[in-house]
Design a protein around this motif. Sequence first.
Motif, PDB file in Angstrom:
ATOM      1  N   ASN A 112      42.441  39.393  35.583  1.00 25.35           N
ATOM      2  CA  ASN A 112      41.979  39.746  34.233  1.00 25.35           C
ATOM      3  C   ASN A 112      41.273  41.093  34.266  1.00 25.35           C
ATOM      4  O   ASN A 112      40.340  41.283  35.055  1.00 25.35           O
ATOM      5  CB  ASN A 112      40.977  38.700  33.718  1.00 25.35           C
ATOM      6  CG  ASN A 112      41.662  37.556  33.004  1.00 25.35           C
ATOM      7  OD1 ASN A 112      42.785  37.698  32.512  1.00 25.35           O
ATOM      8  ND2 ASN A 112      40.992  36.427  32.928  1.00 25.35           N
ATOM      9  N   HIS A 124      39.848  42.003  31.492  1.00 26.26           N
ATOM     10  CA  HIS A 124      38.814  41.858  30.453  1.00 26.26           C
ATOM     11  C   HIS A 124      37.582  41.091  30.942  1.00 26.26           C
ATOM     12  O   HIS A 124      36.774  40.678  30.128  1.00 26.26           O
ATOM     13  CB  HIS A 124      39.397  41.218  29.189  1.00 26.26           C
ATOM     14  CG  HIS A 124      40.122  39.917  29.406  1.00 26.26           C
ATOM     15  ND1 HIS A 124      41.311  39.629  28.793  1.00 26.26           N
ATOM     16  CD2 HIS A 124      39.847  38.844  30.157  1.00 26.26           C
ATOM     17  CE1 HIS A 124      41.718  38.432  29.161  1.00 26.26           C
ATOM     18  NE2 HIS A 124      40.841  37.932  29.986  1.00 26.26           N
ATOM     19  N   LYS A 125      37.454  40.919  32.243  1.00 22.84           N
ATOM     20  CA  LYS A 125      36.191  40.358  32.754  1.00 22.84           C
ATOM     21  C   LYS A 125      35.360  41.539  33.295  1.00 22.84           C
ATOM     22  O   LYS A 125      34.884  42.341  32.513  1.00 22.84           O
ATOM     23  CB  LYS A 125      36.468  39.276  33.792  1.00 22.84           C
ATOM     24  CG  LYS A 125      36.989  37.964  33.156  1.00 22.84           C
ATOM     25  CD  LYS A 125      37.075  36.872  34.193  1.00 22.84           C
ATOM     26  CE  LYS A 125      37.722  35.603  33.687  1.00 22.84           C
ATOM     27  NZ  LYS A 125      36.810  34.741  32.914  1.00 22.84           N
ATOM     28  N   HIS A 130      38.850  36.928  38.309  1.00 25.42           N
ATOM     29  CA  HIS A 130      37.557  37.628  38.348  1.00 25.42           C
ATOM     30  C   HIS A 130      37.562  38.903  39.195  1.00 25.42           C
ATOM     31  O   HIS A 130      36.540  39.584  39.250  1.00 25.42           O
ATOM     32  CB  HIS A 130      36.483  36.694  38.934  1.00 25.42           C
ATOM     33  CG  HIS A 130      36.111  35.570  38.029  1.00 25.42           C
ATOM     34  ND1 HIS A 130      35.260  35.724  36.966  1.00 25.42           N
ATOM     35  CD2 HIS A 130      36.488  34.270  38.008  1.00 25.42           C
ATOM     36  CE1 HIS A 130      35.114  34.570  36.337  1.00 25.42           C
ATOM     37  NE2 HIS A 130      35.857  33.667  36.944  1.00 25.42           N
ATOM     38  N   ASP A 166      45.186  33.558  42.123  1.00 25.07           N
ATOM     39  CA  ASP A 166      44.481  33.612  40.843  1.00 25.07           C
ATOM     40  C   ASP A 166      43.266  34.498  41.051  1.00 25.07           C
ATOM     41  O   ASP A 166      42.257  34.081  41.610  1.00 25.07           O
ATOM     42  CB  ASP A 166      44.061  32.198  40.412  1.00 25.07           C
ATOM     43  CG  ASP A 166      43.245  32.214  39.119  1.00 25.07           C
ATOM     44  OD1 ASP A 166      42.943  33.313  38.621  1.00 25.07           O
ATOM     45  OD2 ASP A 166      42.908  31.119  38.621  1.00 25.07           O
ATOM     46  N   SER A 170      35.954  30.135  40.069  1.00 22.69           N
ATOM     47  CA  SER A 170      35.211  30.144  38.804  1.00 22.69           C
ATOM     48  C   SER A 170      33.942  29.306  38.898  1.00 22.69           C
ATOM     49  O   SER A 170      32.825  29.820  38.776  1.00 22.69           O
ATOM     50  CB  SER A 170      36.124  29.622  37.698  1.00 22.69           C
ATOM     51  OG  SER A 170      35.423  29.528  36.494  1.00 22.69           O
ATOM     52  N   ASN A 206      46.514  37.474  29.409  1.00 23.56           N
ATOM     53  CA  ASN A 206      45.371  36.934  30.169  1.00 23.56           C
ATOM     54  C   ASN A 206      45.877  36.291  31.466  1.00 23.56           C
ATOM     55  O   ASN A 206      47.090  36.142  31.661  1.00 23.56           O
ATOM     56  CB  ASN A 206      44.552  35.926  29.333  1.00 23.56           C
ATOM     57  CG  ASN A 206      45.415  34.883  28.676  1.00 23.56           C
ATOM     58  OD1 ASN A 206      46.344  34.372  29.289  1.00 23.56           O
ATOM     59  ND2 ASN A 206      45.123  34.565  27.426  1.00 23.56           N
ATOM     60  N   ALA A 207      44.932  35.912  32.305  1.00 22.16           N
ATOM     61  CA  ALA A 207      45.310  35.327  33.594  1.00 22.16           C
ATOM     62  C   ALA A 207      46.145  34.067  33.388  1.00 22.16           C
ATOM     63  O   ALA A 207      47.115  33.822  34.114  1.00 22.16           O
ATOM     64  CB  ALA A 207      44.056  35.006  34.407  1.00 22.16           C
ATOM     65  N   SER A 208      45.775  33.284  32.379  1.00 19.56           N
ATOM     66  CA  SER A 208      46.526  32.046  32.110  1.00 19.56           C
ATOM     67  C   SER A 208      47.998  32.351  31.847  1.00 19.56           C
ATOM     68  O   SER A 208      48.882  31.641  32.340  1.00 19.56           O
ATOM     69  CB  SER A 208      45.936  31.317  30.897  1.00 19.56           C
ATOM     70  OG  SER A 208      44.554  31.143  31.058  1.00 19.56           O
TER      71      SER A 208
HETATM   72  C1  LIG Z   1      39.524  31.554  38.201  1.00 23.99           C
HETATM   73  C2  LIG Z   1      40.038  31.671  36.796  1.00 23.99           C
HETATM   74  N1  LIG Z   1      41.353  31.607  36.566  1.00 23.99           N
HETATM   75  C3  LIG Z   1      41.874  31.731  35.332  1.00 23.99           C
HETATM   76  C4  LIG Z   1      41.064  31.937  34.239  1.00 23.99           C
HETATM   77  C5  LIG Z   1      41.663  32.039  32.882  1.00 23.99           C
HETATM   78  O1  LIG Z   1      41.411  33.293  32.304  1.00 23.99           O
HETATM   79  P1  LIG Z   1      41.921  33.561  30.819  1.00 23.99           P
HETATM   80  O2  LIG Z   1      41.207  32.594  29.938  1.00 23.99           O
HETATM   81  O3  LIG Z   1      41.518  34.975  30.531  1.00 23.99           O
HETATM   82  O4  LIG Z   1      43.372  33.352  30.809  1.00 23.99           O
HETATM   83  C6  LIG Z   1      39.681  32.010  34.422  1.00 23.99           C
HETATM   84  C7  LIG Z   1      38.787  32.195  33.277  1.00 23.99           C
HETATM   85  O5  LIG Z   1      37.591  32.306  33.373  1.00 23.99           O
HETATM   86  C8  LIG Z   1      39.150  31.870  35.730  1.00 23.99           C
HETATM   87  O6  LIG Z   1      37.845  31.904  35.960  1.00 23.99           O
END
Ligand SMILES: Cc1ncc(COP(=O)(O)O)c(C=O)c1O
Length: 404
Positions: free
Chosen positions: A222, A224-225, A203, A200, A175, A94-96
């Motif tokens: 991501n 998966h969005k 989205h 980052d 976000s 995931n992005a995190s």
């Molecule tokens: C701008 C942004 N960065 C990072 C994330 C983290 O994504 P994830 O929970 O898939 O790691 C999100 C999740 O909505 C996000 O909106």
Amino acid sequence: MFPAPLTVPRPMLTPEGQPAMADWSLTPSKVHLNHGSYGSVPRAAQAHQLKLKELMDQNPCPWFMGQFELVATARTEIAEFLIVDPRHLALVPNASAGVSAVYNSLVFAPGAEIVTTNHAYGAVLQGAERVARKAGGKVRIAEIPLAAGAEEVCALVMAEVNPRTALIVVDQITSATARAFPVEEIARAASLLGVPVLVDAAHAPGVLESPVPDFEGFWVGNLHKFACAPRGTAALVARGPQAQALEPLIDSWGFPYSFPENFDHVGTQDVTSWMAARTAFDTIEERYGWATFRNYARELCDYGQALIGEAFANATGQNPAVDVGMPIGPLRLIRLPEGLATTHEDSHAVRGYISDQLDIETAITTFNGQGYLRLSAHLYNSPKDYEIFAERAVPELVRLAHSL
Ligand SMILES: Cc1ncc(COP(=O)(O)O)c(C=O)c1O
């Protein structure tokens, strides 16, 4: 007020003539207006992933012995979707995880600082604070007004950069505030000072036709969005001299390799989501077209924003329109009545209330003490979803605000 759209968009149909929702498995007892938070996976990609899981469990030994080769193939497929050279792209859950890999791989000198903005995603900001604290440095926050245009954003971010700046972290699409930032311009200005940039782009895939800007630095997105891949699918793109510094979060058998092959070895982990991601991309391309998605989502959001905005204005006498600099197609903001969702905790409570009491899934965000409704649109949404929100949720939200 929001400009009134000229026409009501025609609901999207499958090639067989059914509502597009038939391609998804979302529960019909809810209205789904929050694709932006967790995505939604088309049935075809779910079925593909299930098949892969069955194969894995028919004989785990050869599956896991050869998994890194399957991962390398998935990496190439995902790179193709993102229009990136696969030699610059690693897969992460995931992005995190992608952001953490960058934070953990870079060497921060004592006193190092990280520059980000007041629109940064909370967890990404927490990570920046963690590594800055460890280095005895700090995070500097550029305060960006919601309405700021590209030039102003770039100037405000760069104004926080100083000789101690070790990294700039900036959203491509934010976000809480659903807006774009001029990441290419920021990366260009940063490169003149030799400061690396981490974009980052959680989205961006699916929303932007070619989401990875042409720059040397780090980009995390991501799949998966909006790109609809099974959850647990994200990409970390790295170009330039710093790319080879990247180390995966998991110390597995990738250690003899360099980026991105070192990320292909993830230990005993189910990464069938990566292998089924292409089915999600192809389903949308072959049955609707990605360009059609982008146009439809923009038109639907124009419609929903105007309709719901008007319902709020009629009920409160307040103007709910928000002046967002660099707005984007499938994510929009509407100002909530005064006093509602003014904190992160309250926005969660309001979202939960709308889901539990009204059967509508949506995102409620808070920025600078103001609550917002963040609308999403995907192919399975239709004008009716926004009409239901205007009829059912707007009066309830106004009532909630009055009761405070
Ligand atoms: C701008 C942004 N960065 C990072 C994330 C983290 O994504 P994830 O929970 O898939 O790691 C999100 C999740 O909505 C996000 O909106």
